[in-house]
Enzyme design. Structure first.
Site, short mmCIF file in Angstrom:
data_model
loop_
_atom_site.label_atom_id
_atom_site.label_comp_id
_atom_site.label_asym_id
_atom_site.label_seq_id
_atom_site.Cartn_x
_atom_site.Cartn_y
_atom_site.Cartn_z
N ALA A 120 -14.92 29.28 -4.21
CA ALA A 120 -14.92 30.28 -3.15
C ALA A 120 -13.53 30.72 -2.72
CB ALA A 120 -15.67 29.73 -1.94
N ASN A 186 -16.87 21.69 -0.85
CA ASN A 186 -16.32 21.79 -2.20
C ASN A 186 -14.91 22.38 -2.18
OD1 ASN A 186 -18.45 20.67 -3.71
ND2 ASN A 186 -19.53 22.61 -3.77
N HIS A 216 -12.60 31.16 4.60
CA HIS A 216 -11.80 30.03 4.13
C HIS A 216 -10.33 30.36 4.36
CE1 HIS A 216 -15.41 28.51 2.12
NE2 HIS A 216 -15.59 29.73 1.67
#
Length: 263
Positions: A120, A186, A216
């Site tokens: 991601a 993750n 993120h």
């Protein structure tokens, strides 16, 4: 190419769709699924098996894990021992130090390697490249809509549906984050493995009702460069815990092995 894929959930279905749309579908695809999913998986046109040994015996050139942490133990380790290169999406599983050692040793014995995709986020190539220069700090913040944290320990800490302002419910290191939030950490594990390691990589998790995407953010300071990244990942329509960019990151790993020039 003969591609093996573990699982037939959201990521696998989206991965196969991307490969088909890009005109890069491998000549042969074998899916390893649990027995109740076999009939639905066959509708994809791929070969379907229900045992790890059968997938390995099929002889894929590359295996992609899209099925969660248990698949790393049950299938990735024996696949590596048999010499098959593997892409692991559930990178958070490697926060288990014993499993990390088992995966590394299996790849060594099998004469192959395990590939950890960026998933991601971006900038992992730079983080890994800066490691020899001396990394001073890596701090990662995972900011998601409250209901994206449903089904995690955050439910016991916050009234998620009632939140009206951002709430930080976890502060710790990457190992703690990955073990406590295996379906959501993750990225934290990826940054840890690329940089300072699980103990020294700092993590914050935030339930934020003011955002609609999985955000993120991370900041790196090192001897050669300092940088910050912010990725506003669109959540997968079928699973808000998964950023859609993860699918494209995995597709890139597959397509790079089918391309004359890999970027």
């Amino acid at each position: 190419m003969h591609l093996g894929v573990i699982g037939y959930g959201n990521i696998t279905r989206a991965l196969l769709d991307v490969l088909a749309r890009e005109g890069r579908m491998p000549e042969r695809v074998t899916l390893l699924v649990r027995a109740p999913q076999a009939e639905a998986a066959r509708a994809s046109g791929a070969e379907v098996v229900t045992e790890a040994a059968a997938l390995i015996a099929a002889g894929p050139d590359l295996i992609v894990e899209c099925a969660g942490h248990s698949a790393v133990v049950e299938t990735i380790v024996p696949a590596l021992l048999s010499g098959v290169e593997c892409v692991v999406v559930s990178i958070g599983a490697l926060a288990d130090a014993d499993l990390h050692s088992a995966v590394t040793e299996a790849a060594r014995k099998g004469g192959t390697r395990v590939v950890l995709p960026a998933g991601a986020i971006g900038g992992v190539d730079l983080l890994a490249a800066l490691k020899p220069s001396g990394i001073d700090s890596v701090t990662y913040v995972s900011r998601k809509p409250p209901l994206a944290w449903k089904g995690t320990p955050a439910e016991g800490l916050l009234d998620l549906p009632a939140l009206t302002e951002p709430a930080t419910f976890f502060t710790g290191n990457a190992r703690e984050a990955a073990l406590a939030y295996p379906k959501n950490a993750n990225v934290a594990a990826t940054l840890a493995l690329a940089g300072l390691g699980f103990e020294e990589t700092r993590v914050e998790m935030v339930a934020d009702p003011t955002v609609s995407q999985n955000i993120h953010e991370y900041r790196v300071t090192s001897g050669a460069a300092d940088y910050a990244m912010r990725i506003e990942g669109k959540p997968s329509p079928d699973n808000p815990k998964t950023s859609l960019a993860t699918v494209y990151s995995v597709a890139r790993e597959v397509m790079n092995r089918m391309s004359e020039v890999a970027i």
